[in-house]
Design a protein around this motif. Structure first.
Motif, PDB file in Angstrom:
ATOM      1  N   SER A   1       0.828  -1.204   0.000  1.00  0.00           N
ATOM      2  CA  SER A   1       0.000   0.000   0.000  1.00  0.00           C
ATOM      3  C   SER A   1       0.862   1.253   0.000  1.00  0.00           C
ATOM      4  CB  SER A   1      -0.921   0.055   1.222  1.00  0.00           C
ATOM      5  OG  SER A   1      -1.473  -1.188   1.473  1.00  0.00           O
ATOM      6  N   PHE A   2       1.858   1.275   0.874  1.00  0.00           N
ATOM      7  CA  PHE A   2       2.715   2.457   0.931  1.00  0.00           C
ATOM      8  C   PHE A   2       3.474   2.635  -0.380  1.00  0.00           C
ATOM      9  CE2 PHE A   2       2.046   2.360   5.522  1.00  0.00           C
ATOM     10  CZ  PHE A   2       2.040   3.709   5.832  1.00  0.00           C
ATOM     11  N   ASN A   3       3.882   1.519  -0.959  1.00  0.00           N
ATOM     12  CA  ASN A   3       4.664   1.585  -2.192  1.00  0.00           C
ATOM     13  C   ASN A   3       3.829   2.108  -3.364  1.00  0.00           C
ATOM     14  OD1 ASN A   3       7.031   1.317  -3.648  1.00  0.00           O
ATOM     15  ND2 ASN A   3       6.493  -0.744  -4.349  1.00  0.00           N
ATOM     16  N   THR A   4       2.604   1.594  -3.499  1.00  0.00           N
ATOM     17  CA  THR A   4       1.773   2.050  -4.606  1.00  0.00           C
ATOM     18  C   THR A   4       1.432   3.518  -4.442  1.00  0.00           C
ATOM     19  OG1 THR A   4       0.413   0.327  -3.636  1.00  0.00           O
ATOM     20  CG2 THR A   4       0.243   0.592  -5.991  1.00  0.00           C
ATOM     21  N   LYS A   5       1.167   3.901  -3.217  1.00  0.00           N
ATOM     22  CA  LYS A   5       0.719   5.270  -2.990  1.00  0.00           C
ATOM     23  C   LYS A   5       1.877   6.264  -3.141  1.00  0.00           C
ATOM     24  CE  LYS A   5      -3.081   7.397  -1.799  1.00  0.00           C
ATOM     25  NZ  LYS A   5      -4.477   7.132  -2.143  1.00  0.00           N
ATOM     26  N   LEU A   6       3.031   5.891  -2.633  1.00  0.00           N
ATOM     27  CA  LEU A   6       4.114   6.875  -2.532  1.00  0.00           C
ATOM     28  C   LEU A   6       5.333   6.567  -3.396  1.00  0.00           C
ATOM     29  CD1 LEU A   6       4.034   7.220   1.334  1.00  0.00           C
ATOM     30  CD2 LEU A   6       3.368   8.998  -0.272  1.00  0.00           C
ATOM     31  N   GLY A   7       5.529   5.292  -3.729  1.00  0.00           N
ATOM     32  CA  GLY A   7       6.762   4.905  -4.386  1.00  0.00           C
ATOM     33  C   GLY A   7       7.909   4.923  -3.392  1.00  0.00           C
ATOM     34  N   LEU A   8       8.186   3.793  -2.789  1.00  0.00           N
ATOM     35  CA  LEU A   8       9.214   3.743  -1.742  1.00  0.00           C
ATOM     36  C   LEU A   8      10.601   3.601  -2.349  1.00  0.00           C
ATOM     37  CD1 LEU A   8       7.462   1.259   0.721  1.00  0.00           C
ATOM     38  CD2 LEU A   8       7.596   3.749   0.932  1.00  0.00           C
ATOM     39  N   ASP A   9      11.606   4.134  -1.627  1.00  0.00           N
ATOM     40  CA  ASP A   9      12.985   3.982  -2.069  1.00  0.00           C
ATOM     41  C   ASP A   9      13.738   2.982  -1.219  1.00  0.00           C
ATOM     42  OD1 ASP A   9      13.172   6.205  -4.130  1.00  0.00           O
ATOM     43  OD2 ASP A   9      12.318   7.231  -2.406  1.00  0.00           O
ATOM     44  N   GLY A  10      13.180   2.678  -0.080  1.00  0.00           N
ATOM     45  CA  GLY A  10      13.872   1.727   0.779  1.00  0.00           C
ATOM     46  C   GLY A  10      13.096   1.474   2.049  1.00  0.00           C
ATOM     47  N   VAL A  11      13.642   0.555   2.847  1.00  0.00           N
ATOM     48  CA  VAL A  11      12.960   0.122   4.051  1.00  0.00           C
ATOM     49  C   VAL A  11      13.951   0.143   5.205  1.00  0.00           C
ATOM     50  CG1 VAL A  11      11.857  -1.873   5.154  1.00  0.00           C
ATOM     51  CG2 VAL A  11      11.356  -1.347   2.760  1.00  0.00           C
ATOM     52  N   ILE A  12      13.465   0.529   6.373  1.00  0.00           N
ATOM     53  CA  ILE A  12      14.272   0.375   7.583  1.00  0.00           C
ATOM     54  C   ILE A  12      13.533  -0.590   8.502  1.00  0.00           C
ATOM     55  CG2 ILE A  12      15.244   1.506   9.619  1.00  0.00           C
ATOM     56  CD1 ILE A  12      15.497   4.037   8.008  1.00  0.00           C
ATOM     57  N   LEU A  13      14.230  -1.633   8.903  1.00  0.00           N
ATOM     58  CA  LEU A  13      13.633  -2.656   9.743  1.00  0.00           C
ATOM     59  C   LEU A  13      13.997  -2.364  11.199  1.00  0.00           C
ATOM     60  CD1 LEU A  13      12.052  -5.085   8.685  1.00  0.00           C
ATOM     61  CD2 LEU A  13      14.095  -6.457   8.979  1.00  0.00           C
ATOM     62  N   THR A  14      12.993  -2.233  12.057  1.00  0.00           N
ATOM     63  CA  THR A  14      13.288  -1.877  13.452  1.00  0.00           C
ATOM     64  C   THR A  14      13.074  -3.057  14.391  1.00  0.00           C
ATOM     65  OG1 THR A  14      11.029  -1.159  13.845  1.00  0.00           O
ATOM     66  CG2 THR A  14      12.575   0.502  13.078  1.00  0.00           C
ATOM     67  N   LYS A  15      13.583  -2.900  15.593  1.00  0.00           N
ATOM     68  CA  LYS A  15      13.399  -3.882  16.681  1.00  0.00           C
ATOM     69  C   LYS A  15      13.981  -5.249  16.337  1.00  0.00           C
ATOM     70  CE  LYS A  15       9.147  -1.425  17.474  1.00  0.00           C
ATOM     71  NZ  LYS A  15       7.707  -1.495  17.646  1.00  0.00           N
ATOM     72  N   LEU A  16      15.018  -5.232  15.552  1.00  0.00           N
ATOM     73  CA  LEU A  16      15.673  -6.492  15.203  1.00  0.00           C
ATOM     74  C   LEU A  16      16.487  -7.041  16.357  1.00  0.00           C
ATOM     75  CD1 LEU A  16      17.069  -6.621  11.577  1.00  0.00           C
ATOM     76  CD2 LEU A  16      15.721  -8.319  12.776  1.00  0.00           C
TER      77      LEU A  16
END
Lengths: 447, 304
Positions: A235-250
Motif C-alpha cells: 500500500s505504501f509503495n503504490t501510494k508513494l513509491g518507496l525507495d527503501g525500508v528500515i527494519l526496526t526492533k531487530l
C-alpha cells in the motif's frame, strides 16, 4: 525461541537418508515441508513462501550432494543461497543529492519506530559529517513533536516544527527553506504513524511528498510484523513509491520474515536495521545474515564480527588447542568468561549461535555482571589442581571453596554446573566446525 | 451505527482476509479433497492463526470429515465458526473494579500502543464515574510522560510523574501511595516499552511488579499485555516472557482495524491460555472495547 532451528529439523528429516548421491524429488519434498514451516513460523508471507519453495525445488532436485555436506546441509545451503539472493545486496546508505538539502521522508504504521529511527538516522548522518535537520510533522499523536525534540537534543541535531500548527504539509514544505537558511544539508521528515488503509491520511502523505519533494521515502517497519507486512508495504509503495525500508526492533527475537516478504513484493532494498534502544543502534542491513536468521540458524556472522572485535586471538587459539584435546579447565572457563564479558550481554551472544536459541536451556549458563564477580571469587578460591581437574571437587572441598570465596555451597555447585554446560557447548561448536568444513560458521577461537 | 456494526466495520479487514477467503474457497470447490484442505490451511496461516493452532483446527476438520459432520465444502464455515468459538470461549472476562485502588499494570514491547491504550482505558472507566489515576512509569522514552499527561487532562485523571530517566519502580511506589490516600478507584500504571528478550529490562519490570504487590497485596489486580495485531508469531514469545516477569492476566490487542490478521487472537487464547480482554478497532477513544468472544465470532462470520 519457541521453534527450534531449521537445521535440527532438517537433520532429522534426513536421518534415514545415508550416503551421498543425487537429491531425489522425494528427498527435496520432505525437506521443503520443513523449510516451508520454518519460513511460515518466521512470518514470511504465505504467497512468498509458496513461490520460494517452488523455486528451490526446481534448483535442488537432481543436484549432486557436495562431498563435504550431508544432504540436509546441502539443502540448507541451496535454501540459504536462494534466500540471500532474494534479499538482494546491501545498499545501506542514503543517496545524497548533489543539490542540498537532501530530503528524506520516513513513513510507516503507528509504533513502528519512526521517531526513534529519525533520531538514529540523524546521528548516523552526523557521523558522516552531514548536517541533518529533523522535522517534526506528526501533529496527531500527543507529545510526538516533543518526543522528537528530546531525541534531537540527545543526538545533537536541531528540530524544526511550526509550533501549534496542525498542518503537516505546511511544516514539511517550510522545512526545506528552513534547512537552507540554517545551512543544514539533509532534512529528515518524521511523519505521523498511520494505517495503510486510512485513505485520508495516506493522501496527506502524498501531499507532503508533493510539497517536500523527498529524494528518499523510507518505510519504517517493525521486524515483528506478521503476514500483513506485505499488504502494508504494498500500500505504501503504490501510494508513494518507496525507495527503501528500515527494519526496526531487530534486537528482539523475531525471526523477521517480514523483511523477506517486503523485499519480494516491493523490490525495495532494506537499508538499515534498528538494533537497540540507544541512538547509535542503527546498523547497515545484511541480507545474508537475515537469511540465516529467518531460517532459524542464528546470526553467526554478527557474532563472529562481534567476537573478532573483542576477543584476544592468541588466547583464543590457545583455548581452542586445549579444547581439541578436551582439556577445557576452570582456568580457561574463567578466561573465556572474561573475554565474553567484553562482548556484551551473554544471552545476546548465545542467541546468535545456531541451536543455542533455546533460552530456557541457557538459564543455567546465564551470567550477569554481579554474578561474574562471584564466579571469579569462587574459581580463585580453588587450588590449581582443582581448577585443572574439577572432578576432584567433592563435598568438603566445595565447602572450603564456598567459605574461601564468601559464597555458599549452592553457588559453587551452580558454577560447576555452568562449567560443565559450557564444556558441552564448546564441544558442540567444535564438532560443528569439524563436520562442516566448507561452512562459514567459524568462531575466532575455533580456527 | 450500533455497536455490533461498528465492530463489524473494525473487523472488516479480517473478514476480508479470512471469512471471505473461506467463502471463495467454498464456492469454487465441489468436494472436500486434499487440495481443498490444503487451501483451507493456507487461509488459516495467512490470517496469523499460527502453525500450531492451525494444525489443531485442521485435525478437527479432518476428523469432522471422517465423522461425516462435514460433508460438503459448504459445511466448513459453520464448522470453523464453532471451532473458533470453542477455542476462544464464550464470555467476556471483565476486570473487577474492587478495593481501593484497583491497580492495572500495562506492559508490552515498544510501539504497540501502551500509552494510547491507557488513555482510552481511562476514558472508558471515567464514563462510569470512577476516580482514575495514571502513573507515568515509562521514564525512558522521550516525552512519554507528556503524552500520558495530555491523556490525563483529556479524561480528567490524576497523574503521577517523575523526571525522565528516574526509577520507574519509584514512580509506581509514589502512585500507589497517592492512589491510596486520594481514594482513587483505578490506578493504571504505564511502563516503558521493552523487548521481552532484554533481561535487564525484564528485571526492571519484575521490580515494578514486586513493589506493587508489596504495597497492596492483591495488586496488580490486572496485568495487561498490549500486543499489536500486526505482529506475527513473535506475539507468542512476547506473551510467554512477559507472563514470566509480570504474571500477565489479559491481552489488549491494538490496531486490529488495520490488519487482515485477527487470527492471532485465536492463537493467543489457544496456545497461551491468556484471554484477550480488550481490542482496539479504531483511532477514536471508544474504539478500544472489551473483547466479547461470542460477539467477535458473530461479527467475523456474519453474512450480511
Amino acid at each position: 525461541m519457541i521453534f527450534e532451528g531449521l537445521a535440527d529439523k532438517l537433520q532429522q528429516t534426513f536421518k534415514k537418508l545415508r550416503g551421498r548421491g543425487k537429491l531425489t524429488e522425494s528427498d527435496v519434498n520432505d525437506a521443503m515441508r520443513e523449510v516451508r514451516m520454518a519460513l511460515l513460523e518466521a512470518d514470511v508471507n504465505f504467497k512468498v513462501v509458496k513461490d520460494f519453495i517452488n523455486r528451490v525445488k526446481e534448483r535442488a532436485v537432481g543436484q549432486e550432494v557436495l562431498d563435504s555436506l550431508t544432504p540436509g546441509q546441502h539443502v540448507i545451503k541451496i535454501v540459504n543461497d536462494e534466500l540471500t539472493a532474494l534479499m538482494g545486496g546491501t545498499q545501506s546508505r542514503i543517496m545524497i543529492s548533489s543539490k542540498p538539502p537532501t530530503v528524506v521522508m520516513l513513513v510507516g504504521l503507528q509504533g513502528a519506530g519512526k521517531t526513534t529511527t529519525a533520531g538514529k538516522l540523524a546521528g548516523l548522518l552526523l557521523k558522516q559529517n552531514k548536517r541533518p535537520l529533523l522535522v517534526a510533522a506528526d501533529v496527531y499523536r500527543p507529545a510526538a513533536i516533543k518526543q522528537l525534540q528530546v531525541v534531537g537534543e540527545k543526538v545533537g541535531v536541531p528540530v524544526f516544527t511550526i509550533p501549534g500548527s496542525q498542518d503537516p504539509v505546511l511544516i514539511a514544505k517550510q522545512a526545506t527553506d528552513q534547512a537552507l537558511a540554517m545551512a543544514r544539508d539533509v532534512v529528515i521528515i518524521d511523519t505521523a504513524g498511520r494505517l495503510h488503509i486510512n485513505d485520508e491520511l495516506m493522501d496527506e502523505l502524498v501531499a507532503i511528498k508533493i510539497q517536500a519533494k523527498p529524494h528518499e521515502i523510507l518505510l519504517v517497519v517493525d521486524a515483528m510484523t506478521g503476514q500483513d507486512a506485505v499488504t502494508v508495504a504494498e500500500s505504501f509503495n503504490t501510494k508513494l513509491g518507496l525507495d527503501g525500508v528500515i527494519l526496526t526492533k531487530l534486537d528482539g527475537d523475531a525471526r523477521g520474515g517480514a523483511a523477506l516478504s517486503i523485499k519480494a513484493v516491493t523490490g525495495c532494498p532494506i537499508k538499515f536495521a534498528g538494533m537497540g534502544e540507544k541512538f547509535d543502534a542503527l546498523e547497515p542491513f545484511h541480507p545474508d545474515r537475515m537469511a540465516s536468521r529467518i531460517l532459524g540458524m542464528g546470526d553467526m556472522l554478527s557474532l563472529i564480527e562481534k567476537a573478532q572485535a573483542t576477543i584476544d586471538f592468541e588466547k583464543a587459539k590457545e583455548l581452542e588447542q586445549k579444547l581439541r584435546k578436551d582439556e577445557f579447565t576452570l582456568d580457561q572457563f574463567l578466561e573465556q568468561l572474561q573475554q565474553v564479558k567484553k562482548l556484551g550481554p551473554l544471552e545476546d551472544i548465545l542467541g546468535m549461535i545456531p541451536g543455542m536459541g533455546n533460552l530456557k536451556k541457557l538459564q543455567d549458563a546465564k551470567i550477569d555482571e554481579k554474578e561474574f564477580k562471584k564466579v571469579e571469587a569462587i574459581i580463585q578460591s580453588m587450588t590449581k589442581k582443582e581448577r585443572r581437574n574439577p572432578n576432584l571437587i567433592n563435598g568438603s572441598r566445595r565447602k572450603r571453596i564456598a567459605v574461601g570465596s564468601g559464597t555458599r555451597v549452592q553457588d559453587v555447585n551452580r558454577l560447576l554446573k555452568q562449567f560443565y554446560e559450557a564444556k558441552k557447548m564448546m564441544k558442540r561448536l567444535n564438532e560443528m566446525q569439524k563436520s562442516g568444513k566448507k561452512s562459514n560458521f567459524k568462531l575466532p577461537f575455533m580456527r | 451505527m450500533n455497536l455490533f456494526n461498528e465492530l463489524k466495520k473494525g473487523l472488516e479487514k479480517t473478514r476480508k482476509g479470512f471469512t471471505e477467503k473461506i467463502e471463495q474457497l467454498v464456492s469454487f470447490s465441489t468436494k472436500i479433497d486434499e487440495e481443498f484442505l490444503e487451501e483451507l490451511e493456507a487461509v488459516l496461516i495467512y490470517a496469523d492463526v499460527g502453525l500450531r493452532t492451525t494444525e489443531k483446527i485442521m485435525n478437527n476438520v479432518r476428523q469432522g470429515v471422517k465423522d461425516k459432520k462435514i460433508n460438503s465444502p459448504a459445511d466448513i464455515k459453520p464448522f470453523l465458526k464453532s471451532e473458533i468459538s470453542s477455542l476462544l470461549g464464550r464470555d467476556l472476562i471483565r476486570t473487577k473494579i474492587s478495593g481501593l485502588p484497583t491497580v492495572i499494570l500495562v506492559v508490552g514491547v515498544n510501539g504497540v500502543g501502551k500509552t494510547t491504550t491507557i488513555g482510552k482505558l481511562g476514558q472508558y472507566y471515567q464514563r462510569f464515574g470512577y476516580k482514575i489515576m495514571f502513573a507515568a512509569a515509562d521514564t525512558f522514552r522521550a516525552a512519554a510522560g507528556e503524552q500520558l499527561e495530555i491523556w490525563a487532562q483529556r479524561v480528567n485523571a490524576d497523574i503521577i510523574r517523575h523526571e525522565e530517566g528516574s526509577d520507574p519502580a519509584a514512580v509506581a511506589y509514589d502512585a500507589l501511595q497517592a492512589a491510596k490516600s486520594r481514594n482513587t478507584d483505578i490506578l493504571i500504571i504505564d511502563t516503558a516499552g521493552r523487548l521481552h528478550t532484554k533481561s535487564n529490562l525484564m528485571e526492571e519490570l519484575k521490580k515494578i511488579y514486586r513493589i506493587i504487590s508489596r504495597e497492596i497485596s492483591e495488586a496488580p489486580h490486572e496485568t495487561l499485555l498490549v500486543l499489536d495485531a500486526t505482529t506475527g508469531q513473535n506475539a507468542m514469545n512476547q506473551a510467554q516472557l512477559f507472563s514470566q516477569a509480570a504474571n500477565v492476566s489479559g491481552v489488549v490487542l491494538t490496531k486490529l482495524d488495520g490488519t487482515a490478521k485477527g487470527g492471532v487472537i485465536v492463537a493467543i487464547k489457544s496456545e497461551l491460555e491468556i484471554p484477550v480482554k480488550w481490542i482496539g478497532i479504531g483511532e477514536k477513544a471508544d474504539d478500544l472495547r472489551p473483547f466479547q468472544p461470542n460477539e467477535f465470532v458473530e461479527a467475523l462470520f456474519d453474512d450480511k
